[in-house]
Scaffold this motif. Structure first.
Motif, PDB file in Angstrom:
ATOM      1  N   THR A 172       0.841  -1.200   0.000  1.00 42.97           N
ATOM      2  CA  THR A 172       0.000   0.000   0.000  1.00 42.97           C
ATOM      3  C   THR A 172       0.875   1.247   0.000  1.00 42.97           C
ATOM      4  O   THR A 172       2.059   1.177   0.328  1.00 42.97           O
ATOM      5  CB  THR A 172      -0.918   0.035   1.240  1.00 42.97           C
ATOM      6  OG1 THR A 172      -0.099   0.153   2.416  1.00 42.97           O
ATOM      7  CG2 THR A 172      -1.777  -1.205   1.349  1.00 42.97           C
ATOM      8  N   PRO A 173       0.289   2.414  -0.337  1.00 41.42           N
ATOM      9  CA  PRO A 173       1.090   3.632  -0.408  1.00 41.42           C
ATOM     10  C   PRO A 173       1.667   4.081   0.928  1.00 41.42           C
ATOM     11  O   PRO A 173       2.670   4.788   0.963  1.00 41.42           O
ATOM     12  CB  PRO A 173       0.097   4.684  -0.928  1.00 41.42           C
ATOM     13  CG  PRO A 173      -1.034   3.922  -1.498  1.00 41.42           C
ATOM     14  CD  PRO A 173      -1.096   2.632  -0.764  1.00 41.42           C
ATOM     15  N   GLY A 174       1.017   3.652   2.048  1.00 41.57           N
ATOM     16  CA  GLY A 174       1.476   4.162   3.348  1.00 41.57           C
ATOM     17  C   GLY A 174       1.187   5.646   3.421  1.00 41.57           C
ATOM     18  O   GLY A 174       0.084   6.082   3.120  1.00 41.57           O
ATOM     19  N   GLY A 175       2.188   6.418   3.769  1.00 42.11           N
ATOM     20  CA  GLY A 175       2.029   7.866   3.732  1.00 42.11           C
ATOM     21  C   GLY A 175       1.245   8.422   4.898  1.00 42.11           C
ATOM     22  O   GLY A 175       1.184   7.839   5.972  1.00 42.11           O
ATOM     23  N   VAL A 176       0.617   9.570   4.671  1.00 42.15           N
ATOM     24  CA  VAL A 176      -0.020  10.340   5.726  1.00 42.15           C
ATOM     25  C   VAL A 176      -1.379   9.753   6.081  1.00 42.15           C
ATOM     26  O   VAL A 176      -2.162   9.401   5.210  1.00 42.15           O
ATOM     27  CB  VAL A 176      -0.188  11.811   5.270  1.00 42.15           C
ATOM     28  CG1 VAL A 176      -0.794  12.660   6.372  1.00 42.15           C
ATOM     29  CG2 VAL A 176       1.151  12.385   4.839  1.00 42.15           C
ATOM     30  N   ALA A 177      -1.649   9.658   7.384  1.00 45.97           N
ATOM     31  CA  ALA A 177      -2.953   9.192   7.849  1.00 45.97           C
ATOM     32  C   ALA A 177      -4.018  10.229   7.503  1.00 45.97           C
ATOM     33  O   ALA A 177      -3.715  11.398   7.262  1.00 45.97           O
ATOM     34  CB  ALA A 177      -2.913   8.951   9.352  1.00 45.97           C
TER      35      ALA A 177
END
Length: 208
Positions: A172-177
């Motif tokens: 998944t991209p992960g990144g900012v919640a």
């Protein structure tokens, strides 16, 4: 400990198997537009308790709910104003969690507060899954305080033997919640900064 099954999201049996697990008050893990989530039936106290136990999550922390369609919102919240509908239609699917007055039919274990957090994730597979299972109580598929899970392997490392099924959709991209926006009262309030700003939301109503 339970035996954790893994199915690829491309497998035609992935969603039907997930639906059966949820109907049997079990737990599944799946990719979203940010991280992998662990989920159960938000209307089942048994499933909710399993999420807390699997993650070793403090019970004073409410569980957010993911939906696949706007029509599912009515099952979760006491009242949906035109104001809230407009925000949801503009920013869902996407990285915005709305804090709303919870429906009285929801188990108290889901949230110790009079409110509930709801989001519609921006990932085609996840939306399709949620339209089949119905709304799901979902939080990150890791041990409480553990590393953010961006792959099925991450989930297996932390929650293997604690969830019934992992749906493997790659990384998944992960990144900012997501941004968390409290719209339970008349005044909108950002509770957690994220990709969508308060000014982005306010701009919806400035044209009026």
């Amino acid at each position: 400990m339970i035996e954790t099954a893994i199915l690829n999201t491309d497998d035609p049996q992935a969603i039907p198997t997930a639906v059966k697990v949820i109907e049997n008050q079990g737990l599944i893990a799946f990719p979203t537009d940010t991280l992998y989530g662990v989920a159960g039936d938000p209307f089942s106290p048994t499933a909710i308790q399993k999420i807390y136990e699997a993650k070793e999550r403090p019970e004073e922390k409410a569980l957010p709910v993911l939906i696949g369609d706007l029509s599912q919102l009515e099952k979760l919240v006491l009242f949906v104003s035109d104001h809230v509908k407009r925000i949801a239609e503009a920013f869902w699917p996407g990285a915005l969690t709305l804090i709303l007055p919870k429906h009285p039919n929801l188990p108290p274990d889901l949230s110790p507060y009079p409110t509930i957090g709801v989001r519609m994730p921006d990932l085609a597979f996840t939306l399709k899954l949620l339209c089949q299972t119905g709304p799901m109580a979902t939080t990150s598929a890791n041990l409480s305080g553990g590393a953010n899970p961006t792959s099925a392997e991450d989930v297996l490392d932390q929650l293997g033997g604690r969830v019934d099924l992992i749906l493997d959709g790659g990384t998944t991209p992960g990144g900012v919640a997501s941004t968390i926006l409290d719209v339970a009262n008349t005044e909108m309030k950002i509770l957690r900064q994220g990709p969508i700003s308060l000014s982005d939301i306010q701009a919806l109503f400035e044209e009026e």
